[in-house]
Design an enzyme around this catalytic site. Structure first.
Site, PDB file in Angstrom:
ATOM      1  N   HIS A 444       0.819  -1.217   0.000  1.00  0.00           N
ATOM      2  CA  HIS A 444       0.000   0.000   0.000  1.00  0.00           C
ATOM      3  C   HIS A 444       0.853   1.268   0.000  1.00  0.00           C
ATOM      4  O   HIS A 444       0.718   2.099   0.905  1.00  0.00           O
ATOM      5  CB  HIS A 444      -0.899   0.041   1.245  1.00  0.00           C
ATOM      6  CG  HIS A 444      -1.880  -1.075   1.355  1.00  0.00           C
ATOM      7  ND1 HIS A 444      -2.501  -1.414   2.541  1.00  0.00           N
ATOM      8  CD2 HIS A 444      -2.373  -1.937   0.435  1.00  0.00           C
ATOM      9  CE1 HIS A 444      -3.321  -2.434   2.343  1.00  0.00           C
ATOM     10  NE2 HIS A 444      -3.257  -2.779   1.076  1.00  0.00           N
TER      11      HIS A 444
HETATM   12  C1  FAD Z   1      -0.853  -7.858  -3.840  1.00  0.00           C
HETATM   13  C2  FAD Z   1      -1.651  -6.632  -3.547  1.00  0.00           C
HETATM   14  C3  FAD Z   1      -2.885  -6.743  -2.921  1.00  0.00           C
HETATM   15  C4  FAD Z   1      -3.610  -5.594  -2.608  1.00  0.00           C
HETATM   16  N1  FAD Z   1      -4.846  -5.727  -2.036  1.00  0.00           N
HETATM   17  C5  FAD Z   1      -5.580  -4.614  -1.787  1.00  0.00           C
HETATM   18  C6  FAD Z   1      -6.899  -4.719  -1.284  1.00  0.00           C
HETATM   19  O1  FAD Z   1      -7.427  -5.819  -1.115  1.00  0.00           O
HETATM   20  N2  FAD Z   1      -7.569  -3.569  -1.007  1.00  0.00           N
HETATM   21  C7  FAD Z   1      -7.004  -2.331  -1.194  1.00  0.00           C
HETATM   22  O2  FAD Z   1      -7.638  -1.332  -0.872  1.00  0.00           O
HETATM   23  N3  FAD Z   1      -5.778  -2.218  -1.717  1.00  0.00           N
HETATM   24  C8  FAD Z   1      -5.069  -3.314  -2.044  1.00  0.00           C
HETATM   25  N4  FAD Z   1      -3.848  -3.193  -2.627  1.00  0.00           N
HETATM   26  C9  FAD Z   1      -3.356  -1.834  -2.918  1.00  0.00           C
HETATM   27  C10 FAD Z   1      -4.150  -1.134  -4.014  1.00  0.00           C
HETATM   28  O3  FAD Z   1      -4.318  -1.981  -5.119  1.00  0.00           O
HETATM   29  C11 FAD Z   1      -3.395   0.133  -4.376  1.00  0.00           C
HETATM   30  O4  FAD Z   1      -3.264   0.916  -3.201  1.00  0.00           O
HETATM   31  C12 FAD Z   1      -4.090   0.970  -5.427  1.00  0.00           C
HETATM   32  O5  FAD Z   1      -4.362   0.244  -6.591  1.00  0.00           O
HETATM   33  C13 FAD Z   1      -3.184   2.146  -5.751  1.00  0.00           C
HETATM   34  O6  FAD Z   1      -3.812   2.957  -6.702  1.00  0.00           O
HETATM   35  P1  FAD Z   1      -2.960   4.038  -7.488  1.00  0.00           P
HETATM   36  O7  FAD Z   1      -3.872   4.650  -8.482  1.00  0.00           O
HETATM   37  O8  FAD Z   1      -2.272   4.906  -6.509  1.00  0.00           O
HETATM   38  O9  FAD Z   1      -1.790   3.206  -8.218  1.00  0.00           O
HETATM   39  P2  FAD Z   1      -1.804   1.851  -9.037  1.00  0.00           P
HETATM   40  O10 FAD Z   1      -3.115   1.161  -8.951  1.00  0.00           O
HETATM   41  O11 FAD Z   1      -0.602   1.106  -8.616  1.00  0.00           O
HETATM   42  O12 FAD Z   1      -1.642   2.328 -10.551  1.00  0.00           O
HETATM   43  C14 FAD Z   1      -0.511   3.036 -10.992  1.00  0.00           C
HETATM   44  C15 FAD Z   1      -0.288   2.706 -12.460  1.00  0.00           C
HETATM   45  O13 FAD Z   1       0.618   3.667 -12.996  1.00  0.00           O
HETATM   46  C16 FAD Z   1       1.485   3.017 -13.905  1.00  0.00           C
HETATM   47  N5  FAD Z   1       2.707   3.828 -14.044  1.00  0.00           N
HETATM   48  C17 FAD Z   1       3.699   4.002 -13.136  1.00  0.00           C
HETATM   49  N6  FAD Z   1       4.639   4.836 -13.624  1.00  0.00           N
HETATM   50  C18 FAD Z   1       4.231   5.189 -14.872  1.00  0.00           C
HETATM   51  C19 FAD Z   1       4.786   6.021 -15.884  1.00  0.00           C
HETATM   52  N7  FAD Z   1       5.939   6.689 -15.705  1.00  0.00           N
HETATM   53  N8  FAD Z   1       4.130   6.134 -17.059  1.00  0.00           N
HETATM   54  C20 FAD Z   1       2.950   5.486 -17.259  1.00  0.00           C
HETATM   55  N9  FAD Z   1       2.379   4.676 -16.328  1.00  0.00           N
HETATM   56  C21 FAD Z   1       3.010   4.545 -15.142  1.00  0.00           C
HETATM   57  C22 FAD Z   1       1.727   1.668 -13.261  1.00  0.00           C
HETATM   58  O14 FAD Z   1       2.188   0.743 -14.227  1.00  0.00           O
HETATM   59  C23 FAD Z   1       0.355   1.344 -12.697  1.00  0.00           C
HETATM   60  O15 FAD Z   1      -0.407   0.610 -13.624  1.00  0.00           O
HETATM   61  C24 FAD Z   1      -3.098  -4.315  -2.946  1.00  0.00           C
HETATM   62  C25 FAD Z   1      -1.879  -4.211  -3.598  1.00  0.00           C
HETATM   63  C26 FAD Z   1      -1.157  -5.354  -3.892  1.00  0.00           C
HETATM   64  C27 FAD Z   1       0.159  -5.196  -4.569  1.00  0.00           C
END
Ligand code: FAD
Length: 507
Positions: A444
């Protein structure tokens, strides 16, 4: 329009109202919200665009395809593994579907201590409620407990601890248990399944294999992004440029902070990338006489919140306990030792129930970019957080013993600690949590570009707009000014939804 960067060898140029970087919880929601308002949106994602049939459940292949750095992302000293998604849908593709709102006490603290406005429970309620409905969030029940979770519940209840069923965004789940490798049955109501198709329907461009390398600015305003299209092995094979009136960073708390640094953006507060929170977690494993077969069924359906409180005087209860299970590679790297001794532990795999203790952390980690371009993460839990971790591991072990475990293993290196009864629990204390002695994992990451209305104490304002770069917004887990203490995805989706009208107004 879908563009698969790995299949396109020509450069790409787009002119849109909004460029959204990253297609996970925050980015996919923002892209859908903006495109639904009739705006021209480009959603740029460095990973691939997968279909359910691509999720083969082969752990080695999925780690490589769906996770940053092939599942091997970690802090620089390798003391904490940092699992993050890579691909359209981001980390929502392989998360375990837990959904929880941010606690009201925490939101009140953000207002009081971090000058966050417009984000009280009442003000966020419409965004939370709409997201819960759209993603089909529902409370699980006894029928959803696999054996691992049922044993955990038994232990929690035997000790009289506070516990309960979790809420999930899954529908039509077959209990295959491969959630963390992507769902081949498309049961996750996540960014990939729900939001990206909706954005496409509203006319958004979704460009996969598109690594954004720079936020372009002119006279203090964001004016677009540029980067490389990557082939199937992640090597650059073409360039892209996107002109945009507004840029939204949604590349995750690690990726957005890295892009901020790489682009040399102004940082008047000096905070960008310096307030990383991770919810670091450790694991204890109980050996049972019966077969647990923890890899089958819903991985996490029941929680224990006995040691997690958000009340003012709750500094000493900041750890959340939940069952956990890993596939063979994940399990093998968590277990202590090598060779025959390690093999002996792996042979007990069917009989293992495991609990993770995740800390609502106060540690401030850092995200930087090295001269080579590689992302560098520095994080090691401070003393208070290590004490919470020890508390959580002790209580996780106590729960497993109460559930009937014959022995509990704490995977210290090089030799595991075996606990046979409650008298042995005292051996797990803060002093025992040392670098490289206990494997820690974080799923997270958050908090690297925090929001708040005081430019001296926040990177973006309460509408998500950068304090020093007009038209640059943040809409992912980077936003949170403290760690959340609950699974973050629902709050990330909902904050993006909540902030979208401000972004639309700036287009
Ligand atoms: C194994 C696992 C289980 C989890 N289980 C849960 C759960 O049950 N419940 C929960 O609330 N949370 C859970 N989480 C956490 C949750 O999925 C994340 O907190 C959430 O998805 C984060 O959202 P975000 O938009 O910040 O980033 P992300 O969902 O990580 O998305 C970021 C995206 O940006 C892309 N990116 C990065 N850098 C660049 C760049 N320079 N150019 C273009 N694209 C880029 C990445 O490839 C990625 O696809 C879990 C995480 C993991 C790893």
């Amino acid at each position: 329009m879908i563009v698969r960067g790995r299949e396109r060898r020509r450069d790409l140029r787009l002119d849109v109202d909004a460029a959204v970087v990253g297609s996970g919880a925050g980015g996919a929601m923002m892209a859908r919200e903006l495109s639904a308002r009739g705006l021209r949106v480009a959603l740029l994602e460095m990973g691939g665009h997968h279909r359910p049939a691509d999720f083969t459940a082969v752990e080695a292949d999925m780690l490589e395809e769906l996770f940053q750095e092939r599942g091997a992302r970690a802090t620089r000293d390798l003391s904490v593994r940092v699992l993050q998604g890579r691909g359209v849908g981001g980390s929502t593709v392989h998360n375990t579907c837990l959904c929880k709102r941010a606690p009201a006490e925490l939101l009140a603290r953000w207002k009081r201590e971090h000058a966050v406005s417009g984000a009280s429970p009442a003000e966020l309620d419409p965004a939370y409620a709409a997201t819960e409905q759209e993603l089909g969030v529902r409370e699980l029940g006894p029928d959803d407990l696999n054996r691992n979770n049922a044993l955990f519940r038994r232990g929690v209840e035997a000790l009289g601890y506070r516990g309960g069923f979790l809420h999930h965004n899954r529908a039509g789940c077959r209990g295959a248990g491969y959630c963390e490798l992507g769902c081949p049955f498309d049961a996750k109501q996540n960014a990939l399944k729900v939001l990206v198709p909706a954005a496409l329907e509203h006319g958004a461009w979704v460009v996969s294999d598109a690594r954004v390398e720079r936020v372009e600015t002119r006279r203090g305003r964001a004016r677009g992004v540029s980067g490389s299209l990557l082939d199937a092995l992640g090597r650059p094979h073409a360039r892209f440029e996107v002109d945009a009136r507004v840029v939204c960073l949604a590349a995750s708390a690690v990726g957005s902070a890295a892009l901020h640094a790489r682009s040399g953006l102004p940082d008047p507060s000096g905070l960008a990338g310096t307030t990383l929170r991770l919810h670091p977690g450790g694991v204890v494993a109980g050996l049972f006489d019966e077969e647990v077969v923890g890899w089958r069924g819903v991985p996490q359906s029941y929680e224990c919140t006995e040691f997690l409180s958000f009340a003012e005087d709750a500094a000493k209860r900041r750890v959340w306990l939940v069952p956990v299970f890993a596939h063979p590679i994940g399990t093998a790297v968590q277990l202590s030792g090598f060779g025959a001794a390690h093999g002996e532990l792996m042979r007990r795999y069917r009989h293992v129930a495991a609990v993770t203790a995740m800390v609502h952390d106060t540690t401030r980690g850092r995200v930087r970019v090295e001269a080579s371009g590689r992302i560098r993460i520095d994080y090691w839990p401070n003393h208070d957080d290590r004490a919470q971790l020890a508390l959580g591991l002790r209580e996780g072990a106590r729960i497993l013993l109460a559930a009937g475990a014959r022995r509990v293993l704490v995977p210290f290196e090089p030799d595991p600690l075996w606990i046979d009864d409650a008298a042995g629990l005292a051996a797990i204390d803060a002093a025992a949590i040392r670098r490289h002695r206990l494997p820690l994992t974080a799923v997270h990451p958050m908090g690297t570009l925090p929001l708040g209305d005081d430019p001296a104490r926040a990177v973006v304002d309460s509408r998500g707009e950068h304090h020093a770069v007009g038209g640059l917004f943040v809409c992912d887990g980077s936003l949170f000014p403290t760690s959340l203490g609950v699974p973050p995805q629902l709050s990330i989706y909902s904050f993006a939804r909540h902030l979208a009208p401000h972004v639309a107004a700036a287009c």
